[in-house]
Design an enzyme around this catalytic site. Structure first.
Site, PDB file in Angstrom:
ATOM      1  N   THR A 288       0.269  -0.281  -4.446  1.00  0.00           N
ATOM      2  CA  THR A 288       1.887  -0.258  -4.280  1.00  0.00           C
ATOM      3  C   THR A 288       2.122  -0.423  -2.691  1.00  0.00           C
ATOM      4  OG1 THR A 288       2.148   2.135  -3.698  1.00  0.00           O
ATOM      5  CG2 THR A 288       1.821   1.681  -6.047  1.00  0.00           C
TER       6      THR A 288
ATOM      7  N   ASP B  27      -2.971   3.408 -15.933  1.00  0.00           N
ATOM      8  CA  ASP B  27      -2.203   4.649 -15.108  1.00  0.00           C
ATOM      9  C   ASP B  27      -1.856   5.509 -16.375  1.00  0.00           C
ATOM     10  OD1 ASP B  27      -2.284   4.262 -12.434  1.00  0.00           O
ATOM     11  OD2 ASP B  27       0.081   3.680 -12.435  1.00  0.00           O
TER      12      ASP B  27
ATOM     13  N   SER C  97       3.842   7.028 -13.523  1.00  0.00           N
ATOM     14  CA  SER C  97       3.631   6.568 -12.346  1.00  0.00           C
ATOM     15  C   SER C  97       4.163   7.681 -11.108  1.00  0.00           C
ATOM     16  CB  SER C  97       4.608   5.582 -11.897  1.00  0.00           C
ATOM     17  OG  SER C  97       4.980   5.303 -10.665  1.00  0.00           O
TER      18      SER C  97
HETATM   19  N1  GLY Z   1       0.016   2.561 -10.078  1.00  0.00           N
HETATM   20  C1  GLY Z   1       0.518   3.659  -9.013  1.00  0.00           C
HETATM   21  C2  GLY Z   1       1.831   4.338  -9.370  1.00  0.00           C
HETATM   22  O1  GLY Z   1       2.539   3.978 -10.323  1.00  0.00           O
HETATM   23  O2  GLY Z   1       1.930   5.318  -9.266  1.00  0.00           O
END
Ligand code: GLY
Length: 601
Positions: free
Chosen positions: A411, A458, A483
Site C-alpha cells: 500500500t 487479505d 482491508s
Molecule cells: N492489503 C492491505 C490492506 O488492504 O489493508
C-alpha cells in the site's frame, strides 16, 4: 446507515445461529504478524507549508505529477489520478493499476467514499488457500501467482469518481506517467533495495526482464528504467477509459497471465468486465468533543478499529504523564495497547465485506456506541489482558468465528487539498511487495508492464474454525477482502465545513496504529504534522505489545513488562502522509521512514 441484507444459505444460517450443542469458541493465537514492507532507513523531513494547495505522496515524481495538475487548475481528484498513475510506475512494489484503493473525497460540499477494492472472482474457492490437510498455506506461498489475484478496481473507481469530481480531461491526467514510462525514471534507493535478492520477481519472465540485468542483478539506484508496455496500457486507458483494461486485448492478456501461471487463478474476462466500483457511506465519529474523524467503512476495518481505540482511550482516566521525555510513556502505552487489543479482537470477528456480512445489529456504528465503548473500556485494568476477547456490541444470534491475524502488506497513501476547498485521502494497494509477483504487459511485448495484486490473501485463509463456525472474512465469490486501509479526513466541529486534516499510511494491519498515533500526537498532544509522523510507532494486534525498534528507552519496556506485557521491538515502517490546515494555509508532513515528499503553493 442501512445495510443490504445478504443472501445466506440455510446451512450457514444454522451455523451462524449456533444451532445444536454450544461450541467453545476458539480464540486463535494472536501471533505478531510479519511486518509489511521494510523502511528505507531514516531521512529527516522538514515539514512543508503552502498557502493554497498541497499534495503529499510516497515518491517525489508522483508528488510532482499531482502538483503539476493542481497548478494546471486540476481538482484534488485530478491530482490524485496523476499521482496514482506515476506511483504505479516508480513505486511498483506498493500500488498500481493492477490493484485497488479506497478514496475519501470532500468535493467542496459533501463527503464521498469510493470503494475500488479488488473483488474475488465469480468462481473463487473458499478453500483456495488451504493445503490438502486443511491447514492454511504458508503466507509466502499463498501470495504468489495467479491464485492470489483478485479483480483490480482502482482504475474503474478513479474513472467513476472523475466523472463527478474531475476538472481536467481524463486523458490529461495520464500524461506525466506516460512521459516517465516512455522516457524512463531513475530507480530510487527504496525500489532498488526491495529488488535486491528478490527471487520471487525473478521467476516471472516479464518482471525479470524489466527489473534485472542480463546477469540477474537488479538495476542500480539511478538507472533509467523505461516501461514502454505500461506507457501503451496507460495510453489505451487514457483514450478509452477503464474499458480498455477490462475488455479487449489488455484484459485478455491479464487473464492469460493469471490462468497460465504455474499456480493458476480463476479470474476471467467476465470478472474484469463485471467489476463495479462502489459508492459507500463514509463513517464519521466525533472525538475529543472538537473533532469529527471520517474514514472508510467495511470492507475496510480501518476506521472502526481506529475509532474504537480512540474511543476506549477517551473513556479511561488519562494517565498523569502520557508523554515522558517527549515519547509516549508506559502508563499511556499500556492503555493504548489494551484498547488496541480490544479493537483488533472485534475486527477479527465482525468486519468483512458488508454486501456479504451484516454489521452487528445491522449498523457498524454499534461497534462505536458510547455504551459499548464504556463496557470495553471497563475491561482495561492495571495489568495487560494479553489477548482480548471480541465483544458483543448488541445481543445477536449470529456467531462468527474469530479470524486469526494474518499478514497484510504493501500500500501507499496520497493526501491532497486543492485551492478550491476540495480535499482527499486515498490509500491504494497491490497488497504484498510487488503484489502477486506477476506482471502483465497488455499483450504488447514491448518490455515492462504492471504488477497484479495478491489481494485474495487479505481474505481469511480458513473459511471456518475447527467447529465449522464461519469466519466473516472468508473467501466468497464476488466478495471484497477485508482491508486495514484507513484514509482519513478530519473536520473541526467548531470550524468551517471543509476538512482540516487529511492523512493515511501504508503498513498492513499496522496502518490503524500509524494513523492513530498521528491523530493523537497532532490533535491531542499538539505536535505539528511532521513531528507527529516522526514519533516512534507502537501498537498491538491483540498479542504482544510492539514498539518500533530502538526508539523507546529500556525503562519503558521494563515498565510495560512489569504490567504483564509481552514486548517485542520490531521495525514498524509507516509511510504516513498528512496535510493540516493552518491559519495561513496548509502544513504537510511525510514519513522519514520512506521516500515521500510534499509539494504545494
Ligand atoms: N492489503 C492491505 C490492506 O488492504 O489493508
Amino acid at each position: 446507515m442501512r445495510q443490504r441484507r445478504p443472501w445466506v444459505p440455510l446451512a450457514l444460517v444454522l451455523a451462524l445461529a449456533g444451532c445444536g450443542a454450544p461450541v467453545p469458541r476458539e480464540t486463535p493465537a494472536a501471533a505478531l504478524p510479519p511486518m509489511p514492507e521494510p523502511a528505507s532507513g531514516w531521512t529527516a523531513k522538514p515539514g512543508w507549508h503552502a498557502q493554497r494547495f498541497m499534495v503529499a505522496a510516497a515518491n517525489p515524481l508522483a508528488t510532482q505529477a499531482g502538483y503539476d495538475m493542481l497548478r494546471a487548475g486540476g481538482s484534488a481528484l485530478d491530482a490524485a489520478i496523476a499521482v496514482q498513475m506515476v506511483l504505479g510506475l516508480v513505486e511498483p512494489q506498493s500500488s498500481g493499476i493492477g490493484g485497488g484503493a479506497f478514496l475519501l473525497l470532500w468535493d467542496g460540499r459533501a463527503l464521498q467514499a469510493w470503494d475500488g477494492r479488488e473483488t474475488a472472482p465469480k468462481v473463487a474457492d473458499p478453500r483456495a488457500f488451504l493445503k490438502p490437510d486443511g491447514q492454511p498455506l504458508p503466507f509466502l506461498q499463498a501470495i504468489d501467482g495467479g491464485r492470489a489475484v483478485a479483480t483490480p478496481g482502482v482504475v474503474p473507481m478513479l474513472e467513476a469518481a472523475h466523472r463527478e469530481a474531475g476538472r481536467l480531461p481524463w486523458a490529461r491526467l495520464f500524461e506525466p506517467a506516460i512521459a516517465l514510462a516512455e522516457g524512463g525514471f531513475a530507480i530510487s534507493p527504496r525500489l532498488h533495495s526491495l529488488l535486491v535478492g528478490n527471487a520471487r520477481l525473478q521467476r516471472d519472465p516479464l518482471a525479470r526482464a524489466y527489473f534485472f540485468d542480463a546477469a540477474g542483478q537488479p538495476h542500480p539506484v539511478g538507472h533509467r528504467l523505461r516501461n514502454p508496455a505500461l506507457a501503451a496500457v496507460l495510453r489505451a486507458i487514457a483514450q478509452r477509459g477503464s474499458a480498455a483494461m477490462s475488455t479487449g486485448p489488455i484484459a485478455t492478456d491479464l487473464v492469460r497471465r493469471v490462468d497460465q501461471h504455474a499456480v493458476p487463478g480463476v479470474l476471467t474476462e467476465a470478472d474484469l468486465a463485471a467489476y463495479q466500483p462502489r459508492r459507500r457511506e463514509a463513517l464519521c465519529t466525533d472525538w475529543l468533543q472538537r473533532w469529527r474523524v471520517c474514514g472508510f467503512p467495511p470492507p475496510s476495518s480501518g476506521h472502526l478499529a481506529l475509532m474504537q481505540i480512540l474511543g476506549v482511550l477517551e473513556r479511561l482516566p488519562p494517565p498523569a504523564q502520557p508523554l515522558q521525555g517527549g515519547l509516549p510513556g508506559p502508563d499511556w502505552l499500556h492503555q493504548y495497547t489494551e484498547a488496541a487489543r480490544l479493537a483488533y479482537a472485534d475486527r477479527g470477528r465482525f468486519v468483512a465485506d458488508p454486501d456479504f456480512v451484516p454489521a452487528p445489529g445491522g449498523d457498524w456504528s454499534t461497534l462505536l456506541a458510547d455504551e459499548y465503548l464504556r463496557r470495553r473500556a471497563a475491561l482495561v485494568g492495571a495489568r495487560s489482558m494479553g489477548q482480548a476477547p471480541a465483544g458483543e456490541p448488541v445481543p445477536s444470534p449470529l456467531s462468527w468465528a474469530d479470524m486469526p491475524e494474518q499478514p497484510e502488506h504493501g500500500t501507499s497513501h496520497i493526501s491532497i487539498v486543492d485551492g478550491e476547498g476540495r480535499a482527499l485521502a486515498m490509500t491504494t494497494t497491490i497488497e504484498y511487495l510487488f503484489g502477486a509477483g506477476l506482471m502483465a504487459d497488455g499483450g504488447t511485448g514491448l518490455g515492462g508492464g504492471y504488477l497484479l495484486n495478491n489481494e485474495m490473501s487479505d481474505f481469511s485463509a480458513r473459511p471456518a474454525d475447527s467447529q465449522g463456525r464461519p469466519i466473516a472474512n472468508r473467501i466468497e465469490p464476488g466478495k471484497r477482502p477485508r482491508s486495514s486501509m484507513s484514509p482519513t479526513l478530519v473536520f473541526d466541529r467548531q470550524g468551517g465545513p471543509g476538512p482540516v486534516m487529511s492523512l493515511g499510511s501504508p503498513g498492513g494491519p499496522a496502518i490503524i496504529h500509524f494513523v492513530a498515533k498521528t491523530l493523537i500526537a497532532h490533535l491531542q498532544w499538539g505536535l505539528d504534522a511532521q513531528r507527529a509522523i516522526d514519533l516512534p510507532n507502537f501498537g498491538s494486534f491483540n498479542g504482544p505489545t510492539v514498539l518500533e525498534s530502538r526508539r523507546f528507552p529500556a525503562a519503558t519496556l521494563d515498565a510495560l513488562r512489569a504490567r504483564g506485557h509481552e514486548v517485542n521491538e520490531t521495525a514498524l515502517p509507516s509511510g504516513l502522509q498528512a496535510i493540516r490546515r493552518t491559519p495561513d494555509g496548509w502544513s504537510g508532513g511525510s514519513d522519514p521512514r520512506r521516500e515521500g515528499v510534499v509539494m504545494g503553493d
